[in-house]
Design an enzyme around this catalytic site. Sequence first.
Site, PDB file in Angstrom:
ATOM      1  CG  ASP A 123      -9.540  -4.744  -2.867  1.00 53.77           C
ATOM      2  OD1 ASP A 123      -8.478  -5.192  -3.331  1.00 53.77           O
ATOM      3  OD2 ASP A 123     -10.556  -5.458  -2.694  1.00 53.77           O
TER       4      ASP A 123
ATOM      5  CG  HIS B 107       0.699  -3.059  -5.814  1.00 59.21           C
ATOM      6  ND1 HIS B 107      -0.552  -3.134  -5.240  1.00 59.21           N
ATOM      7  CD2 HIS B 107       1.101  -4.351  -5.988  1.00 59.21           C
ATOM      8  CE1 HIS B 107      -0.882  -4.416  -5.076  1.00 59.21           C
ATOM      9  NE2 HIS B 107       0.097  -5.176  -5.526  1.00 59.21           N
TER      10      HIS B 107
ATOM     11  CG  LEU C  30      -4.244  13.759   7.595  1.00 62.52           C
ATOM     12  CD1 LEU C  30      -5.715  13.509   7.890  1.00 62.52           C
ATOM     13  CD2 LEU C  30      -3.964  13.510   6.107  1.00 62.52           C
TER      14      LEU C  30
HETATM   15  C1  FPP Z   1      -5.014  -3.992  -2.760  1.00 62.83           C
HETATM   16  O1  FPP Z   1      -5.121  -4.230  -4.131  1.00 62.83           O
HETATM   17  C2  FPP Z   1      -3.830  -3.206  -2.428  1.00 62.83           C
HETATM   18  C3  FPP Z   1      -2.805  -3.617  -1.623  1.00 62.83           C
HETATM   19  C4  FPP Z   1      -2.764  -4.932  -0.971  1.00 62.83           C
HETATM   20  C5  FPP Z   1      -1.649  -2.765  -1.360  1.00 62.83           C
HETATM   21  C6  FPP Z   1      -1.936  -1.314  -1.276  1.00 62.83           C
HETATM   22  C7  FPP Z   1      -0.651  -0.616  -1.392  1.00 62.83           C
HETATM   23  C8  FPP Z   1      -0.429   0.528  -2.049  1.00 62.83           C
HETATM   24  C9  FPP Z   1      -1.466   1.367  -2.692  1.00 62.83           C
HETATM   25  C10 FPP Z   1       0.939   1.020  -2.152  1.00 62.83           C
HETATM   26  C11 FPP Z   1       1.621   1.339  -0.855  1.00 62.83           C
HETATM   27  C12 FPP Z   1       0.893   2.280   0.019  1.00 62.83           C
HETATM   28  C13 FPP Z   1       1.435   3.296   0.730  1.00 62.83           C
HETATM   29  C14 FPP Z   1       0.572   3.971   1.716  1.00 62.83           C
HETATM   30  C15 FPP Z   1       2.820   3.772   0.590  1.00 62.83           C
HETATM   31  P1  FPP Z   1      -5.018  -5.734  -4.611  1.00 62.83           P
HETATM   32  O2  FPP Z   1      -3.603  -6.015  -4.920  1.00 62.83           O
HETATM   33  O3  FPP Z   1      -5.633  -6.632  -3.593  1.00 62.83           O
HETATM   34  O4  FPP Z   1      -5.891  -5.688  -5.925  1.00 62.83           O
HETATM   35  P2  FPP Z   1      -6.821  -6.847  -6.505  1.00 62.83           P
HETATM   36  O5  FPP Z   1      -7.864  -7.135  -5.470  1.00 62.83           O
HETATM   37  O6  FPP Z   1      -7.386  -6.230  -7.736  1.00 62.83           O
HETATM   38  O7  FPP Z   1      -5.938  -8.025  -6.785  1.00 62.83           O
END
Ligand code: FPP
Length: 246
Positions: A21, A38, A132
């Site tokens: 997050d 991201h 893993l």
């Molecule tokens: C949360 O941060 C993150 C996500 C909803 C997406 C996570 C995805 C990735 C790291 C990329 C893809 C992953 C893989 C495994 C290929 P947020 O957007 O909720 O951040 P915020 O809370 O600060 O708005």
Amino acid sequence: MNFKDKIDSGRLPEHVAVIMDGNGRWAKKKGNQRIFGHKNGIKAVRDVVEGAAELNIKYLTLYAFSTENWNRPKQEVDALMGLLVSTIESEEKTLMKNNVRLLAIGNINGLPKDVAANLNKLIDKTSENKGLSLILALNYSARWEILNAIKNIVEQNKKEDFDVNKIDADFFESYLNTKNIPDPDLLIRTSGEYRISNFLIWQIAYAELYFTKVLWPDFRKINLYEAIIDYQTRERRFGQISEQLN
Ligand code: FPP
């Protein structure tokens, strides 16, 4: 002594689950679009996968996209899906080289066709790897998973003489997406939020919870080590008392 040396290799969590997050806030702090966060989150994913593999952790589950994430602006959803496809394509060599087996939980059929196809191809390709197990939670939510399990239990046991007492924890778990995967021992959430957000609700019944203020794009192996060192200070009693444990 560095952080890694402080880890007791005899008491590693077998399964670490992560709520990644803070990508959006990380990007905003830098005056950038959310997708920039991201993209940088992928760097953290790479480092943490490598760190977990080096420590010989058996299972690592990453919450990459929830069933609720479809409600984000279309531009962000599309960008996330594109990022998934490109990451899956670009990471094949690294996964093979590091003996990582890729798995997915969630409603994979509900993902865009190219994402599902690429994912299934890489899952197949890595299926014999013995290191893993990297589990991506995609189009996943715990309530979806539990409801899906109940529907399948009813659908597949429509006999009049079905004994409902057959439904114990083992029976129920055999209908979850995580069938054959041990429950997480350690759940990490980044970005200073203290929530579970519909993630593995059944499976984390006895997980140790670890929250850090570090935003996901900044998370690295060293942060994983810190979480594991903290985990190793916990006494896991599973309902018993201290004196019973040894
Ligand atoms: C949360 O941060 C993150 C996500 C909803 C997406 C996570 C995805 C990735 C790291 C990329 C893809 C992953 C893989 C495994 C290929 P947020 O957007 O909720 O951040 P915020 O809370 O600060 O708005």
